[in-house]
Motif scaffolding. Structure first.
Motif, PDB file in Angstrom:
ATOM      1  N   ALA A  99     -29.977  29.309  17.518  1.00  0.00           N
ATOM      2  CA  ALA A  99     -30.808  30.444  17.926  1.00  0.00           C
ATOM      3  C   ALA A  99     -29.948  31.604  18.425  1.00  0.00           C
ATOM      4  CB  ALA A  99     -31.803  30.003  18.992  1.00  0.00           C
ATOM      5  N   ALA A 100     -29.000  31.288  19.306  1.00  0.00           N
ATOM      6  CA  ALA A 100     -28.113  32.339  19.815  1.00  0.00           C
ATOM      7  C   ALA A 100     -27.234  32.894  18.695  1.00  0.00           C
ATOM      8  CB  ALA A 100     -27.248  31.785  20.942  1.00  0.00           C
ATOM      9  N   ALA A 101     -26.809  32.023  17.785  1.00  0.00           N
ATOM     10  CA  ALA A 101     -25.970  32.475  16.670  1.00  0.00           C
ATOM     11  C   ALA A 101     -26.731  33.429  15.763  1.00  0.00           C
ATOM     12  CB  ALA A 101     -25.464  31.269  15.887  1.00  0.00           C
ATOM     13  N   ALA A 102     -28.019  33.133  15.508  1.00  0.00           N
ATOM     14  CA  ALA A 102     -28.830  34.015  14.661  1.00  0.00           C
ATOM     15  C   ALA A 102     -28.942  35.403  15.286  1.00  0.00           C
ATOM     16  CB  ALA A 102     -30.211  33.409  14.445  1.00  0.00           C
ATOM     17  N   LYS A 103     -29.075  35.448  16.589  1.00  0.00           N
ATOM     18  CA  LYS A 103     -29.177  36.746  17.273  1.00  0.00           C
ATOM     19  C   LYS A 103     -27.891  37.543  17.114  1.00  0.00           C
ATOM     20  CE  LYS A 103     -30.241  38.801  21.769  1.00  0.00           C
ATOM     21  NZ  LYS A 103     -30.568  38.526  23.198  1.00  0.00           N
ATOM     22  N   ARG A 104     -26.749  36.875  17.264  1.00  0.00           N
ATOM     23  CA  ARG A 104     -25.473  37.575  17.114  1.00  0.00           C
ATOM     24  C   ARG A 104     -25.246  38.012  15.670  1.00  0.00           C
ATOM     25  NH1 ARG A 104     -22.095  37.469  21.467  1.00  0.00           N
ATOM     26  NH2 ARG A 104     -21.211  39.226  20.316  1.00  0.00           N
ATOM     27  N   MET A 105     -25.664  37.183  14.720  1.00  0.00           N
ATOM     28  CA  MET A 105     -25.502  37.558  13.313  1.00  0.00           C
ATOM     29  C   MET A 105     -26.378  38.753  12.963  1.00  0.00           C
ATOM     30  SD  MET A 105     -24.041  37.298  10.449  1.00  0.00           S
ATOM     31  CE  MET A 105     -23.039  35.820  10.654  1.00  0.00           C
ATOM     32  N   ALA A 106     -27.590  38.787  13.524  1.00  0.00           N
ATOM     33  CA  ALA A 106     -28.474  39.930  13.271  1.00  0.00           C
ATOM     34  C   ALA A 106     -27.827  41.224  13.768  1.00  0.00           C
ATOM     35  CB  ALA A 106     -29.822  39.711  13.946  1.00  0.00           C
ATOM     36  N   GLU A 107     -27.096  41.148  14.905  1.00  0.00           N
ATOM     37  CA  GLU A 107     -26.414  42.326  15.436  1.00  0.00           C
ATOM     38  C   GLU A 107     -25.232  42.730  14.548  1.00  0.00           C
ATOM     39  OE1 GLU A 107     -25.295  41.034  19.281  1.00  0.00           O
ATOM     40  OE2 GLU A 107     -27.326  41.124  20.128  1.00  0.00           O
ATOM     41  N   SER A 108     -24.640  41.756  13.865  1.00  0.00           N
ATOM     42  CA  SER A 108     -23.465  42.033  13.026  1.00  0.00           C
ATOM     43  C   SER A 108     -23.839  42.567  11.658  1.00  0.00           C
ATOM     44  CB  SER A 108     -22.630  40.753  12.860  1.00  0.00           C
ATOM     45  OG  SER A 108     -22.255  40.230  14.116  1.00  0.00           O
ATOM     46  N   MET A 109     -25.021  42.215  11.189  1.00  0.00           N
ATOM     47  CA  MET A 109     -25.416  42.635   9.851  1.00  0.00           C
ATOM     48  C   MET A 109     -25.726  44.122   9.811  1.00  0.00           C
ATOM     49  SD  MET A 109     -27.832  39.569   8.404  1.00  0.00           S
ATOM     50  CE  MET A 109     -27.098  38.126   7.645  1.00  0.00           C
ATOM     51  N   PRO A 110     -25.406  44.777   8.703  1.00  0.00           N
ATOM     52  CA  PRO A 110     -25.749  46.203   8.596  1.00  0.00           C
ATOM     53  C   PRO A 110     -27.257  46.396   8.599  1.00  0.00           C
ATOM     54  CG  PRO A 110     -24.992  45.334   6.485  1.00  0.00           C
ATOM     55  CD  PRO A 110     -24.743  44.262   7.496  1.00  0.00           C
ATOM     56  N   GLU A 111     -27.678  47.554   9.080  1.00  0.00           N
ATOM     57  CA  GLU A 111     -29.102  47.859   9.100  1.00  0.00           C
ATOM     58  C   GLU A 111     -29.641  47.911   7.670  1.00  0.00           C
ATOM     59  OE1 GLU A 111     -31.362  48.298  11.472  1.00  0.00           O
ATOM     60  OE2 GLU A 111     -29.896  47.726  13.004  1.00  0.00           O
TER      61      GLU A 111
END
Length: 759
Positions: free
Chosen positions: A455-467
């Motif tokens: 869950a925490a990893a998904a949140k960090r990946m969402a922040e890393s992905m381009p808009e």
């Protein structure tokens, strides 16, 4: 001084040290030992010592080998003597720290003088530190003086054995005969060394270098060539944002390939080999469809399998690999959550995808998705590699996987088996494809996955992905360029009217007559397609694209079909006549029932496909006259429990460790106390036994004595408890636990035996 037995040493330690020992060596606690004597027996067993030694680094193992070479398994050895054996480069404080670690693991015990279990010698191998067995004949002999008298050939022979294996094979007839000739008659180096006692005969073809000679030849390095310090890693620094963005780019490509696999196998499932796994032909086909190599295609299949999104259909014959019902929610999830599902499945995957394509002992090729790739230790090894990267500062990348393998080999040289270094390389390659590692560094999402979960990893990946982008670039050659990930709905719209030509950080689509017809087939109108490109393209829409859409739309749907089994209708009788006159009409068994209506006994999808091949452009319609989408939705298997991934076992809680230690103390107390009569409350015992048991418990209460009970708790775990009872009744024994000093209640039906012991 005489050695303190391990049992007595353990008995003298505090509860916290025993709890830490059980946590560090979990095999000692399964099942819970009855008393300290049982714990000591397990602690000193060869299997347990070997298992504990697998987690030691090279320096600590060198200290353990030094203890064994010094004879600490028979009598205590001073720490200073251990330091001298490790070598002149060994820091005494560091040796002391290593000894303390061995003591915490109960591989050694003592303070100034250290002892080790005899099993430590066996765990170190037949020849600890590469040294042979000591020779009684050399006791008190000035070995350096003997060595100084040797010829160059004789000394070269002994030096080779001293710095390699102490055992050598020879065809010298003296060794075969077993008769040692006198020195004056010796003719070969082997004969001379045997005569001088500097070699020992082991069998008809084997000689061994005694330990005393090996130590003398090694000089200042008694343990041989030991790498006392951890190898240095060459690293490079990158901004964390660059590492995360690079990893996110890899993630987008992985998600595209996973979606392609699910779509492909939903329409055309791959065949399961008779021996299990995926065949070479299907691997090559998947390689073309995913636009990757065979190893990459196998890895994507293994990921989907680990996440439970594909499974073996299990058919008695012609079994197939099919998507499961877990694939549908995954396909509709956000990219970050899609990645988290795959990454978590990979982290806990008890398989080694890197084995695919290799050959086993019988020279058979190991297939992807086969049981041959199953390796239960894989998750722990994977975490060990990632933990090594996570120990570096954020944004710090390693220069080479081989260097990481060298570091991990130094940290645990006895762990990993023959594939140890390969597992490190495979893990880094797979982690890079997953976006867990990028530019040789662990990404923020990868670090969160390792420490905080999906869950925490998904949140960090969402922040890393381009808009996600809300626009595309339409080119004059009928290509549509998406310079980044598109908004979900825009990606669907573009995918309906165009085919992917190349994928990556920028995806290139191509619009063709077939792709436009596909969009019209599913109900899109020409005006909607014009609107899509007019509003979503940042570049002018070329006239060629507009003409293509209008031309296909003008011909599309003039001929319409329905189920009669199926029918065709058209407002233009001339077009109907043209269809009837075409050879395809005979194959489709078309029959005119009205000037503008044809019917066929074949399914509508077959009729439409055949007419399209003949150059017509029919469309399917429903009962309300609206266009129908007849595309297959894909096959699915129900997701079963066996397709879901299982994480690593949960370590025992602190409370559980305290309970086990309390049981140890209770067992020791009971063993040291004179025991009286014993009665049983086991299932099947009669009323007389029950009465005798109650009488025994009441007697203990009257005498203010103790009882030792064998008790089975609600989890089915059996243990012994030393209890001072003060009330029995209502099916419950109430008393004070002599070890934990707490008042507890024990249901009588969970007590199997009770023994009266002294006060």
């Amino acid at each position: 001084m005489p050695a303190v037995p391990l049992t007595e040493w353990l008995r003298g330690q505090d509860d916290q040290l025993l709890a830490d020992l059980l946590r560090a060596r979990p095999d000692l606690a399964t099942p819970p030992p009855a008393d300290v004597a049982v714990l000591a027996a397990r602690t000193g067993s060869r299997a347990s010592v070997t298992r504990a030694a697998e987690g030691l680094d090279t320096f600590t193992l060198a200290v353990l080998d030094a203890l064994v070479v010094a004879g600490a398994d028979s009598s205590p050895v001073p720490v200073d003597a251990v330091t001298a054996l490790v070598g002149p480069g060994a820091d005494p404080s560091r040796v002391r720290a290593a000894v303390e670690q061995l003591v915490r693991l109960a591989l050694a015990w003592g303070t100034a003088d250290i002892s080790v279990a005899p099993a430590a010698r066996e765990a170190s191998g037949l020849y600890p530190a590469g040294l042979g067995q000591p020779s009684d004949a050399l006791a008190g002999v000035d070995i350096p003086a003997l060595l100084d008298e040797l010829t160059e050939a004789d000394r070269r022979l002994l030096t080779t054995l001293a710095h390699g294996s102490p055992v050598g094979r020879t065809k010298d007839p003296v060794v075969s005969s077993g008769v040692v000739v006198p020195l004056e008659r010796a003719r070969t180096p082997v004969q001379r060394m045997l005569a001088m006692g500097l070699l020992l005969r082991r069998d008809a073809e084997t000689v061994e270098l005694p330990r005393q000679v090996g130590l003398a030849l090694r000089g200042d390095s008694p343990l041989g060539t030991v790498r006392l310090d951890e190898p240095a890693l060459r690293t490079s620094r990158h901004p964390s944002s660059t590492v995360d963005a690079t990893g996110a780019g890899e993630v987008l490509e992985l998600l595209r390939r996973t979606e392609s696999l699910l779509e492909s196998w939903g329409k055309d499932p791959a065949t399961v080999l008779k021996a299990g796994g995926l065949g070479v032909r299907d691997v090559r086909k998947l390689t073309r469809e995913l636009d990757t190599d065979e190893r990459g295609a196998g890895f994507v299949a293994e990921l989907a399998f680990g996440a439970g999104m594909i499974a073996d259909s299990g058919a008695p014959s012609n079994a197939e690999w099919l998507p499961t019902t877990l694939a549908d929610p995954w396909l509709t999830a956000t990219p970050a959550n899609q990645w988290a599902t795959l990454a978590a499945a990979w982290l806990d995957l008890p398989r080694l995808p890197g084995l695919a394509g290799m050959r086993d002992a019988k020279d058979r090729v190991l297939a992807p998705l086969s049981d041959d790739l199953r390796r239960p230790p894989a998750p722990a090894e994977r975490r060990r590699v990632l933990t090594a990267l996570a120990g570096l500062p954020a944004g710090t990348g390693v220069a080479s996987p081989d260097e990481v393998a060298d570091v991990l080999a130094w940290r645990a040289p006895r762990r990993g088996g023959r594939l140890r270094d390969e597992i490190v390389r495979w893990t880094l390659t797979e982690a890079t494809a997953l976006g867990v590692v990028a530019l040789g560094a662990i990404t923020s999402a990868g670090r969160a996955l390792l420490t905080d979960g999906p869950a925490a990893a998904a949140k960090r990946m969402a922040e890393s992905m381009p808009e996600p982008l809300d626009h595309v670039l339409v080119q004059a050659d009928l290509t549509v360029v998406a310079p980044g990930p598109l908004e979900p709905q825009l990606a669907i719209d573009v995918g309906q009217v165009a085919d992917i030509e190349s994928a990556g950080s920028a995806t290139v689509y191509r619009v063709t007559e077939a792709s436009v017809r596909r969009a019209l087939d599913i109900g899109r109108t020409a005006e909607e397609l014009h609107e899509l490109f007019r509003t979503r393209s940042r570049t002018p829409v070329p006239q060629s694209l507009s003409y293509l859409i209008d031309d296909v739309a003008r011909r599309h749907g003039r001929l319409r079909g329905g189920a009669a089994a199926s029918f065709l209708r058209c407002d233009d009788p001339v077009l109907v006549a043209e269809v009837v006159a075409h050879p395809a009409a005979t194959r489709l068994e078309l029959r005119r029932i009205a000037p503008t209506v044809l019917v066929s006994p074949l399914p509508l999808a077959d009729v439409l496909d055949e007419l399209r091949k003949a150059g017509f452009a029919p469309a399917a319609e429903g009962a309300d006259g609206e266009v129908l989408d007849l595309r297959p939705t894909g096959l699915r298997l129900p997701a079963s429990a066996r397709t879901r991934r299982a994480g690593l076992p949960t370590p025992p809680s602190d409370e559980r460790m305290r309970d086990i230690v309390h049981q140890l103390r209770a067992g020791d107390t009971a063993a040291a106390t004179r025991r009286g009569r014993t009665v049983s409350l086991a299932a099947g015992s009669g009323a007389a036994d029950t009465a005798a048991t109650l009488a025994l418990l009441r007697e203990a209460i009257e005498q203010r004595g103790h009882v030792l009970i064998d008790f089975v708790d609600s989890r089915g775990v059996a243990s012994q408890r030393l209890v001072t009872p003060f009330r029995v009744g209502g099916g419950v024994l109430e008393g004070r636990d002599a070890t934990g000093d707490a008042v507890r209640q024990y249901p009588l039906h969970r007590i199997t035996t009770a023994s009266l012991i002294g006060t």
